[in-house]
Design a protein around this motif. Structure first.
Motif, PDB file in Angstrom:
ATOM      1  N   ARG A   1      -1.957   8.803  19.858  1.00 55.30           N
ATOM      2  CA  ARG A   1      -0.711   9.472  20.249  1.00 55.30           C
ATOM      3  C   ARG A   1       0.219   9.595  19.050  1.00 55.30           C
ATOM      4  O   ARG A   1       0.809  10.659  18.803  1.00 55.30           O
ATOM      5  CB  ARG A   1      -0.038   8.682  21.361  1.00 55.30           C
ATOM      6  CG  ARG A   1       1.253   9.287  21.872  1.00 55.30           C
ATOM      7  CD  ARG A   1       1.875   8.352  22.875  1.00 55.30           C
ATOM      8  NE  ARG A   1       3.033   8.881  23.538  1.00 55.30           N
ATOM      9  CZ  ARG A   1       3.969   8.121  24.068  1.00 55.30           C
ATOM     10  NH1 ARG A   1       3.869   6.794  24.023  1.00 55.30           N
ATOM     11  NH2 ARG A   1       5.015   8.655  24.657  1.00 55.30           N
TER      12      ARG A   1
ATOM     13  N   CYS B   1      -5.404   4.451  22.062  1.00 59.85           N
ATOM     14  CA  CYS B   1      -4.562   5.489  22.675  1.00 59.85           C
ATOM     15  C   CYS B   1      -3.196   5.550  21.997  1.00 59.85           C
ATOM     16  O   CYS B   1      -2.695   6.644  21.692  1.00 59.85           O
ATOM     17  CB  CYS B   1      -4.400   5.235  24.170  1.00 59.85           C
ATOM     18  SG  CYS B   1      -5.832   5.682  25.164  1.00 59.85           S
TER      19      CYS B   1
ATOM     20  N   LEU C   1      -5.962   9.195  27.437  1.00 61.54           N
ATOM     21  CA  LEU C   1      -4.644   9.630  26.950  1.00 61.54           C
ATOM     22  C   LEU C   1      -3.839  10.298  28.061  1.00 61.54           C
ATOM     23  O   LEU C   1      -2.640  10.045  28.201  1.00 61.54           O
ATOM     24  CB  LEU C   1      -4.796  10.588  25.767  1.00 61.54           C
ATOM     25  CG  LEU C   1      -5.192   9.968  24.434  1.00 61.54           C
ATOM     26  CD1 LEU C   1      -5.466  11.057  23.406  1.00 61.54           C
ATOM     27  CD2 LEU C   1      -4.120   9.027  23.929  1.00 61.54           C
TER      28      LEU C   1
ATOM     29  N   LEU D   1       0.687  15.884  26.193  1.00 58.20           N
ATOM     30  CA  LEU D   1      -0.421  16.287  25.323  1.00 58.20           C
ATOM     31  C   LEU D   1      -0.432  17.797  25.091  1.00 58.20           C
ATOM     32  O   LEU D   1      -0.764  18.256  23.997  1.00 58.20           O
ATOM     33  CB  LEU D   1      -1.747  15.807  25.905  1.00 58.20           C
ATOM     34  CG  LEU D   1      -1.907  14.288  25.917  1.00 58.20           C
ATOM     35  CD1 LEU D   1      -3.177  13.890  26.644  1.00 58.20           C
ATOM     36  CD2 LEU D   1      -1.895  13.717  24.511  1.00 58.20           C
TER      37      LEU D   1
END
Length: 164
Positions: A90, A86, A9, A18
């Motif tokens: 997300r 991913c 990520l 993040l």
């Protein structure tokens, strides 16, 4: 086998994003929240992949020669599955995403890809060839789970006597 990691990520979306998605104080990535999103995304993917492959996936065999064992392999996640997970993870980290937002569009594209795999219109590709797991169809005799069992027919002249 984990389809994606925190490092995946970070590599795709950056540490700053993040942090913003997981820490209200904007100090550090809250790894528990990220791992929960990754776990949920993997379960989401398995919901589709389980229609085609026996779970858990074994992964793709990738040549990894070692001294004394030139035929050694390493089992890796298919690259497109890593990307899909991913994108879904997300999306799960966001709270409100408009339908025209890039995160939502990538999530919907991932969902369509998984649906295409589940319907047999697309395959998960392994970089060195082969399959990422054991297909549910076309298994050698004796390796598939029994889905149906039938008993011999029980209708005979004697058992039907008296019915009009």
């Amino acid at each position: 086998m984990n389809y994606a990691t925190l490092q995946d990520l970070i590599g795709r979306f950056g540490e700053r994003e993040l942090i913003e998605l997981t820490d209200p104080d904007l100090l550090a990535i809250q790894t528990e929240r990220v791992q929960r999103a990754l776990d949920d995304a993997q379960v989401f993917a398995d919901g589709f992949l389980g229609r085609v492959y026996r779970l858990p996936l074994t992964g793709c065999a990738f040549p990894a020669p070692l001294p004394g064992d030139p035929g050694a392999v390493q089992w890796v996640v298919p690259p497109q599955l890593r990307r899909i997970v991913c994108d879904v993870a997300r999306y799960y980290l966001y709270h409100d995403v408009a339908p025209e937002h890039e995160v939502y569009l990538r999530y919907k594209a991932a969902e369509r890809e998984l649906q295409a795999v589940a319907e047999g219109k697309m395959v998960l590709a392994c970089p060195a060839g082969g399959l990422p797991g054991v297909p549910l169809t076309g298994l050698p005799s004796g390796e598939a789970d029994v889905a149906w069992a039938f008993s011999p027919r029980q209708m005979t002249d004697d058992s039907l006597r008296g019915f009009a």
